[in-house]
Design a protein around this motif. Structure first.
Motif, mmCIF file in Angstrom:
data_model
loop_
_atom_site.group_PDB
_atom_site.id
_atom_site.type_symbol
_atom_site.label_atom_id
_atom_site.label_comp_id
_atom_site.label_asym_id
_atom_site.label_seq_id
_atom_site.Cartn_x
_atom_site.Cartn_y
_atom_site.Cartn_z
ATOM 1 N N UNK A 60 0.835 -1.206 0.000
ATOM 2 C CA UNK A 60 0.000 0.000 0.000
ATOM 3 C C UNK A 60 0.867 1.253 0.000
ATOM 4 N N UNK A 61 1.905 1.263 0.824
ATOM 5 C CA UNK A 61 2.797 2.431 0.891
ATOM 6 C C UNK A 61 3.479 2.658 -0.452
ATOM 7 N N UNK A 62 3.977 1.597 -1.063
ATOM 8 C CA UNK A 62 4.654 1.731 -2.353
ATOM 9 C C UNK A 62 3.682 2.209 -3.431
ATOM 10 N N UNK A 63 2.497 1.627 -3.470
ATOM 11 C CA UNK A 63 1.505 2.023 -4.474
ATOM 12 C C UNK A 63 1.050 3.461 -4.308
ATOM 13 N N UNK A 64 0.799 3.864 -3.059
ATOM 14 C CA UNK A 64 0.368 5.239 -2.799
ATOM 15 C C UNK A 64 1.463 6.229 -3.172
ATOM 16 N N UNK A 65 2.705 5.898 -2.847
ATOM 17 C CA UNK A 65 3.819 6.793 -3.173
ATOM 18 C C UNK A 65 3.938 6.981 -4.680
ATOM 19 N N UNK A 66 3.859 5.899 -5.424
ATOM 20 C CA UNK A 66 3.973 5.985 -6.883
ATOM 21 C C UNK A 66 2.802 6.762 -7.471
ATOM 22 N N UNK A 67 1.597 6.523 -6.953
ATOM 23 C CA UNK A 67 0.418 7.240 -7.459
ATOM 24 C C UNK A 67 0.553 8.744 -7.213
ATOM 25 N N UNK A 68 0.978 9.135 -6.027
ATOM 26 C CA UNK A 68 1.143 10.562 -5.725
ATOM 27 C C UNK A 68 2.255 11.187 -6.560
ATOM 28 N N UNK A 69 3.339 10.446 -6.766
ATOM 29 C CA UNK A 69 4.414 10.972 -7.606
ATOM 30 C C UNK A 69 3.940 11.139 -9.045
ATOM 31 N N UNK A 70 3.109 10.231 -9.513
ATOM 32 C CA UNK A 70 2.540 10.370 -10.854
ATOM 33 C C UNK A 70 1.740 11.654 -10.986
ATOM 34 N N UNK A 71 0.975 11.977 -9.950
ATOM 35 C CA UNK A 71 0.228 13.249 -9.952
ATOM 36 C C UNK A 71 1.192 14.436 -9.968
ATOM 37 N N UNK A 72 2.276 14.312 -9.207
ATOM 38 C CA UNK A 72 3.268 15.382 -9.172
ATOM 39 C C UNK A 72 3.929 15.590 -10.521
ATOM 40 N N UNK A 73 4.197 14.513 -11.218
ATOM 41 C CA UNK A 73 4.833 14.630 -12.529
ATOM 42 C C UNK A 73 3.936 15.324 -13.540
ATOM 43 N N UNK A 74 2.635 15.226 -13.345
ATOM 44 C CA UNK A 74 1.707 15.926 -14.252
ATOM 45 C C UNK A 74 1.784 17.438 -14.093
ATOM 46 N N UNK A 75 2.356 17.917 -13.006
ATOM 47 C CA UNK A 75 2.508 19.361 -12.778
ATOM 48 C C UNK A 75 3.719 19.927 -13.511
ATOM 49 N N UNK A 76 4.612 19.059 -13.946
ATOM 50 C CA UNK A 76 5.859 19.490 -14.569
ATOM 51 C C UNK A 76 5.659 19.965 -16.003
ATOM 52 N N UNK A 77 6.446 20.961 -16.397
ATOM 53 C CA UNK A 77 6.444 21.427 -17.780
ATOM 54 C C UNK A 77 7.001 20.347 -18.697
ATOM 55 N N UNK A 78 8.028 19.639 -18.240
ATOM 56 C CA UNK A 78 8.632 18.551 -19.002
ATOM 57 C C UNK A 78 8.177 17.235 -18.388
ATOM 58 N N UNK A 79 7.266 16.535 -19.058
ATOM 59 C CA UNK A 79 6.792 15.265 -18.485
ATOM 60 C C UNK A 79 7.862 14.178 -18.604
ATOM 61 N N UNK A 80 7.750 13.149 -17.770
ATOM 62 C CA UNK A 80 8.715 12.054 -17.879
ATOM 63 C C UNK A 80 8.511 11.280 -19.180
ATOM 64 N N UNK A 81 9.567 10.627 -19.633
ATOM 65 C CA UNK A 81 9.490 9.776 -20.815
ATOM 66 C C UNK A 81 8.569 8.603 -20.480
ATOM 67 N N UNK A 82 7.649 8.257 -21.372
ATOM 68 C CA UNK A 82 6.759 7.113 -21.088
ATOM 69 C C UNK A 82 7.556 5.817 -20.894
#
Length: 124
Positions: A60-82
């Motif tokens: 649960x901790x790992x999944x929640x962390x990754x999900x929140x980081x994914x939301x954070x990456x959507x805020x970036x001007x330069x998105x991560x490489x798929x």
């Protein structure tokens, strides 16, 4: 940005990291969630000793962390490489959590990125 990678994962991820971690809210999310992911990983690895009491909270901790980081990456001007596939996704996530982000913090990259950004205006 191309998904082709002609170099090893660590140098490739390190080269792209500052451009994908320049927004203050994303930096804050990573600062909180990377340790959560790491604790989750330790719980999962210790689950043979701890049983389900370690495995479930760890996942649960790992999944929640990754999900929140994914939301954070959507805020970036330069998105991560798929991701190129599931294996690439797992490798990149673990390398980021255990190597690249700690290196970013210890090298001063986090502090430089934090100082280079202004606090985001409140969404109202």
């Amino acid at each position: 940005m191309t998904t082709e990678r002609t170099e090893a994962l660590l140098p490739w991820q390190w080269k792209l990291y500052p451009g994908n971690h320049a927004e203050r809210r994303n930096l804050l999310l990573h600062g909180v969630t990377v340790p959560v992911f790491q604790v989750g990983t330790v719980l999962l690895v210790a689950s043979p000793l701890l049983g389900l009491a370690g495995a479930l909270p760890g996942l649960v901790a790992m999944g929640a962390a990754v999900a929140l980081q994914g939301r954070g990456h959507r805020m970036e001007t330069t998105p991560p490489v798929p991701f190129r596939g599931p294996g690439d996704g797992v490798a990149r996530i673990f390398v980021e959590q255990w190597v690249t982000f700690p290196r970013f913090v210890l090298s001063g990259g986090f502090a430089r990125a934090w100082r280079a950004t202004r606090p985001s205006p409140r969404a109202e």
